[in-house]
Design an enzyme around this catalytic site. Structure first.
Site: not given
Ligand code: 13P
Length: 249
Positions: A213, A97, A95, A167, A9-11, A173, A234
């Protein structure tokens, strides 16, 4: 054991050029389907050019979000049909976020999942508890609510298309991965909950990914757990050499 699924997932990272370069290198490493499913989720702007690079390779393309409605006056939003048109086969939904920064509720997530399924996009449905929720021993209650509300009124066929990504918010992160034991405990719970809502026994296997992570050093121990079928990566998915090492764990 189902075929492991390794997703990046490149965000909100990577330009079109960077994305295309990444996809070319990844494709040259894996020109044909291998013994694991590889998925990358670039930003919207790079989806179509990356799809062109990946065509025929067996590497799958995912979006990171979609709108619940099929079309309409929603400035700035992206529909399921547009994602399919751009070459996507998967879409990440719910997600943390998006739940945190964009206030996505379980009910919206449920609508998005239904729309994705209608257009044959496989949802990568994210669930997970915050640190405060874990410390107050609410992990299982939170995960159960997220699954039950997120998947409400779905057909059995629909439920079988869902990839669940566990997650834990405190592991995203932060460099703080859940231990393989902590992850396995929740994965088992997710598997049982999925079987319960689908009224099937646990042998009808949902694909359950761990995210938070993950890197090339810790993936091996995580993947050794019986209920971890893959990972959603990520930060460590942004560098192609590192991502290749993760895929080859
Ligand atoms: P990190 O791998 O950077 O912790 O991110 C995990 C994640 O949110 C993947 O969706």
């Amino acid at each position: 054991m189902v075929k492991p699924l390794i997703a990046g997932n490149w965000k909100m990272h990577m330009t079109v050029r960077e994305s295309v370069d990444f996809a070319r290198q990844l494709r040259s490493e894996f020109p044909e389907p291998v013994d694991r499913n590889i998925v990358i989720a670039p930003p919207f702007t790079a989806l179509y050019p990356v799809a062109e690079v990946l065509r025929g390779s067996g590497i799958y393309l995912s979006a990171q979000n979609l709108h619940w409605d099929e079309e309409g006056a929603y400035t700035g939003e992206i529909s399921a049909e547009m994602l399919v048109d751009a070459g996507c086969e998967y879409v990440i939904i719910g997600h943390s976020e998006r739940r945190t920064f964009f206030n996505e509720r379980d009910s919206e997530i449920n609508r998005k999942i239904k729309t994705a399924l209608k257009f044959n996009l496989r949802p990568i449905f994210c669930v997970g508890e915050t640190l405060a929720e874990r410390e107050s021993e609410q992990t299982f209650a939170i995960i159960k609510r997220q699954i039950e509300e997120g998947l409400i009124n779905l057909s059995s066929d629909g439920i079988e298309q869902i990839v669940v990504a566990y997650e834990p918010v405190w592991a995203i992160g932060t460099g703080k991965t859940a231990t393989p034991g902590q992850a396995e405990e929740v994965h088992r719970f997710i598997r049982n909950t999925m079987a319960e809502i689908n009224r099937k026994d646990t042998s009808s296997k949902t694909v359950i990914l761990y995210g938070g992570s993950v890197n090339h050093n810790n993936i091996g121990d995580l993947m050794n757990q019986p209920d971890i079928d893959g990972v959603l990566v990520g930060g460590a998915s942004l560098n192609v050499e590192t991502f290749i090492k993760i895929v080859r764990f």
